[in-house]
Design a protein around this motif. Structure first.
Motif, short mmCIF file in Angstrom:
data_model
loop_
_atom_site.label_atom_id
_atom_site.label_comp_id
_atom_site.label_asym_id
_atom_site.label_seq_id
_atom_site.Cartn_x
_atom_site.Cartn_y
_atom_site.Cartn_z
N GLY A 1 0.81 -1.21 0.00
CA GLY A 1 0.00 0.00 0.00
C GLY A 1 0.84 1.25 0.00
N GLY A 2 0.23 2.36 0.45
CA GLY A 2 0.96 3.60 0.59
C GLY A 2 1.22 4.31 -0.71
N LYS A 3 1.96 5.40 -0.58
CA LYS A 3 2.24 6.27 -1.72
C LYS A 3 2.96 5.51 -2.83
N LYS A 4 3.87 4.61 -2.43
CA LYS A 4 4.66 3.90 -3.43
C LYS A 4 3.79 3.11 -4.37
N GLU B 1 0.78 3.84 -5.21
CA GLU B 1 -0.20 4.66 -5.91
C GLU B 1 0.21 4.87 -7.36
N SER C 1 1.87 7.89 7.37
CA SER C 1 2.23 6.52 6.97
C SER C 1 2.03 6.32 5.47
N TYR C 2 1.01 6.94 4.92
CA TYR C 2 0.77 6.73 3.48
C TYR C 2 1.85 7.40 2.63
N GLN C 3 2.09 8.68 2.90
CA GLN C 3 2.99 9.44 2.03
C GLN C 3 4.42 8.91 2.11
N THR D 1 5.07 5.84 2.99
CA THR D 1 4.94 4.39 2.86
C THR D 1 5.61 3.67 4.04
N THR E 1 -4.42 -1.45 3.32
CA THR E 1 -3.58 -2.56 2.85
C THR E 1 -2.16 -2.48 3.40
N MET E 2 -1.91 -1.43 4.22
CA MET E 2 -0.53 -1.21 4.62
C MET E 2 -0.12 -2.04 5.83
#
Lengths: 339, 356
Positions: free
Chosen positions: A34-37, A39, B110-112, B114, B179-180
């Protein structure tokens, strides 16, 4: 207990230490999924740039801040502005009086055109007339279908809330639903009430209405759960915004209800809900198109004297249905937050 | 359980005059009970509960109660620190939006980058505590009323939530982090549910009761608890007898930050994404739950268990109206009447009980 306050530097020190520790651990804690990577990076719609003289267009809406639906409208407007060599001034206020002040503000700035939503048409009447008197062309979009012509607006881009509600009701007749719950996230909003009224009009089964507090998601969830527990005969939940649809799907499974979820409006998480089957379908009024056309039509009017809809008919941007059969085509646009 | 406002009860000495005046008389058990801040709301909560048991048959099932308690817990976890702060003589208007700030921070970080979502969770905790510390520090340092300071923070955060989210994600909602790595683990802590006799019970209910127990213990059995009552009752005399007023107030604001972080994490891990415009208006619900729960807006009086019943009343009324199948148009009006009623009863009970 004797406690002399720590000197300032010593009080700050622990905070700095925590921050430093956090920063150091960052490297070792990356997520493998997941995450930005993960995307997909897609470029926004771009169609070159007009070489017409730079003009300024104001867009004034009744949107609450921080709402995904309205953000999509704004993105459409910005895309059109970029293409048309337009400087876009976007402003919004939920309160009718304050929205009218924002239109006045645009008039004061002597903008070349104004795109406005008429959610509370009477409150906007005076200031819209003022803009027209000042020679500023005004178009309406999203809300104000019944009033744009009366107030002398050039064109209107949006969906007829009642028509799209009715379309959803008709579609439900083909899915075999018998008892529908229409969930309104902002009590007293005319547009939302009209949608549910539209559903009620064409849907052949029973339609109930439920009000929830849209700014508090846990409360939305438990209220829908409560309703589905109370009335087991409900087999369809209709929500009026994408985030609420996803929550309603959770509620249904928690209440042990077999109710399916259909919704108005889209966002990228909803798309995966349709793909997975937790959401039955969505009625899309294409907010991106509303924002885009509103700005583009003003540009066309200024540069070429065009009247979209001939100044007589509204331009309807919805209802467009998105379900499992066509979701793939929409998904890549929704991922960018433009559909 | 005691609280600061309750006058000391002394038994008249065997010899000497039998009655001197009302101040030293032994009061009856009923009166002493009534003087407790949580009694009014407890009776109110029982009344509302019984009322809906009769009016709404759907409430009687276990799963319905689980839903009511879940709703109550999401209010109650925040109402607890808000109540402690209120006993300490202050209140916090920014508590509703800090919840969203916290959730946005965890999600975007956490998203940006990853990263494992736990990193986001920890940073969000630091941010929430820092906001609380800022509120407290600003208030103590400037001497401004907490209304003004936290109204400022409220507005700042509302803007920051929106602007920063838009700047970073290019949307006004955060991206899906479900999903992380670490998500499932964090979901277990903040947003899972477990099975009790066929009923799905939300973990927030457990946390709520645990936090309530801790808050009660702190308030009644620790020195810090005394400090809270002291700074809320009379700040100047508290300072004069050596209570660290500054420390107490700042830490109370940080406790609210902690609560906001917890509820923020709950929202993030149960809904996967957060819209940046949410949370506005919630601060008043937390304050209302604390007030219904017997805490005075003027400080120095209240309990930790009272707000538990206050939050339960909120949850019960909110869901009870739905279970009863009534017209929800009246919900807010009903809530308002309940708030006023509970406050008046509390006031009356306290006056009658402490006068003679």
């Amino acid at each position: 207990m004797k406690r002399t306050p720590l000197p300032r530097s010593r009080r700050i020190a622990p905070a700095v230490a925590v921050a430093a520790a956090a920063a150091l651990t960052l490297a070792g804690c990356s997520s493998g999924s997941g995450g930005k990577k993960a995307e997909e990076s897609g470029a926004a719609a771009s169609a070159g740039k007009a070489n017409t003289p730079r003009m300024t267009i104001a867009m004034v809406t009744h949107a609450p801040s921080g709402d995904t639906f309205w953000d999509t409208i704004r993105k459409g407007a910005e895309a059109a502005a970029a293409k048309d060599n337009v400087k876009l001034i976007y402003s919004n206020d939920e309160t009718a009086g304050d929205q009218a002040n924002l239109v006045q503000n645009a008039i004061d700035q002597k903008v070349d055109g104004i795109a406005v939503t008429l959610a509370k048409p009477d409150a906007m009447k005076a200031v819209v007339a003022k803009a027209e008197k000042a020679g500023i062309p005004v178009v309406g979009f999203n809300a104000g279908l019944s009033d744009w012509k009366k107030q002398g607006l050039l064109s209107f881009f949006g969906q007829d809330e009642s028509v799209s509600g009715q379309a959803l009701g008709t579609k439900l007749n083909t899915t075999g639903a018998k008892h529908t719950l229409c969930v309104i996230q902002a009590q007293g909003d005319v547009n939302l009430e009209e949608r549910c009224a539209g559903v009620k009009k064409t849907f052949s089964g029973k339609t109930d209405i439920l009000y929830v507090n849209g700014t508090d998601m846990p409360s939305v969830k438990s209220t829908i759960t409560a309703k589905l527990t109370q009335d087991k005969s409900i087999d369809e939940v209709v929500t009026l915004g994408a985030p609420f649809a996803l929550t309603a799907a959770q509620s249904a499974s928690e209440a042990g209800s077999k109710a399916k979820v259909a919704t108005f409006d889209l966002n990228k998480d909803l798309i995966s809900g349709i793909e997975k089957g937790s959401i039955q379908f969505a009625v899309d009024q294409q907010p991106y198109l509303q924002g885009y056309l509103a700005v583009d039509s003003l540009w066309l009017y200024k540069t070429n004297g065009n009247y979209s809809g001939g100044g007589e008919q509204p331009i309807l941007t919805g209802p467009a249905f998105v379900d499992k059969s066509n979701v793939d085509a929409v998904a890549k646009f929704a991922a960018k937050g433009t559909r | 359980m005691t609280q600061q406002a309750e006058p000391a009860v002394t038994i008249p000495p065997a010899s000497g005059p039998k009655e001197t005046d009302g101040r030293t008389a032994q009061r009856s058990l009923a009166l002493r009970l009534l003087a407790r801040p949580e009694v009014g709301v407890f009776l109110g909560a029982v009344a509302v509960f019984v009322f809906f048991l009769i009016a709404a048959p759907a409430v009687r099932s276990g799963s319905s109660m689980a839903t009511v308690l879940y709703q109550s817990s999401t209010i109650g976890i925040m109402a607890l620190p808000v109540a402690l702060l209120m006993i300490g003589g202050e209140f916090d208007l920014s508590s509703g939006v800090v919840v969203i700030t916290s959730a946005l921070t965890a999600s975007m970080l956490s998203y940006q980058l990853t990263m494992n979502v736990w990193m986001g969770v920890i940073v969000a905790l630091v941010v929430s505590l820092a906001i609380g510390a800022f509120n407290g520090w600003m208030m103590v340092r400037t001497g401004l009323p907490s209304f003004l300071v936290t109204l400022g923070t409220f507005l700042i955060l509302q803007g920051v939530n929106l602007a920063v989210t838009k700047l970073i994600t290019n949307n006004v909602a955060t991206d899906d982090i479900s999903t992380m790595d670490g998500f499932d683990q964090a979901k277990k802590v903040f947003a899972s549910s477990f099975d009790v006799g066929g009923v799905q019970v939300k973990i927030t209910i457990v946390w709520w009761l645990v936090f309530a127990a801790i808050a009660t213990w702190v308030l009644l059995r620790t020195k810090y608890g005394n400090w809270i009552f002291a700074v809320g009752g009379n700040q100047d005399s508290a300072r004069a007898v050596g209570v660290p007023v500054t420390f107490t107030k700042i830490t109370l604001f940080m406790t609210v930050g902690f609560g906001a972080w917890f509820i923020g994490m709950h929202q993030l891990f149960s809904f996967n994404t957060v819209q940046s415009g949410e949370g506005v208006g919630q601060e008043l619900i937390y304050i209302a739950a604390a007030v219904i729960g017997g805490c005075l807006l003027t400080g120095g009086y209240g309990s930790a268990i009272g707000p538990v019943f206050g939050a339960f009343m909120f949850g019960m009324v909110q869901q009870g109206i739905v279970y009863a199948g009534w017209n929800p148009d009246w919900f807010k009006a009903f809530l308002g009447v309940m708030l006023l009623g509970a406050t008046l009863i509390n006031l009356w009970v306290r006056r009658t009980a402490t006068r003679r």
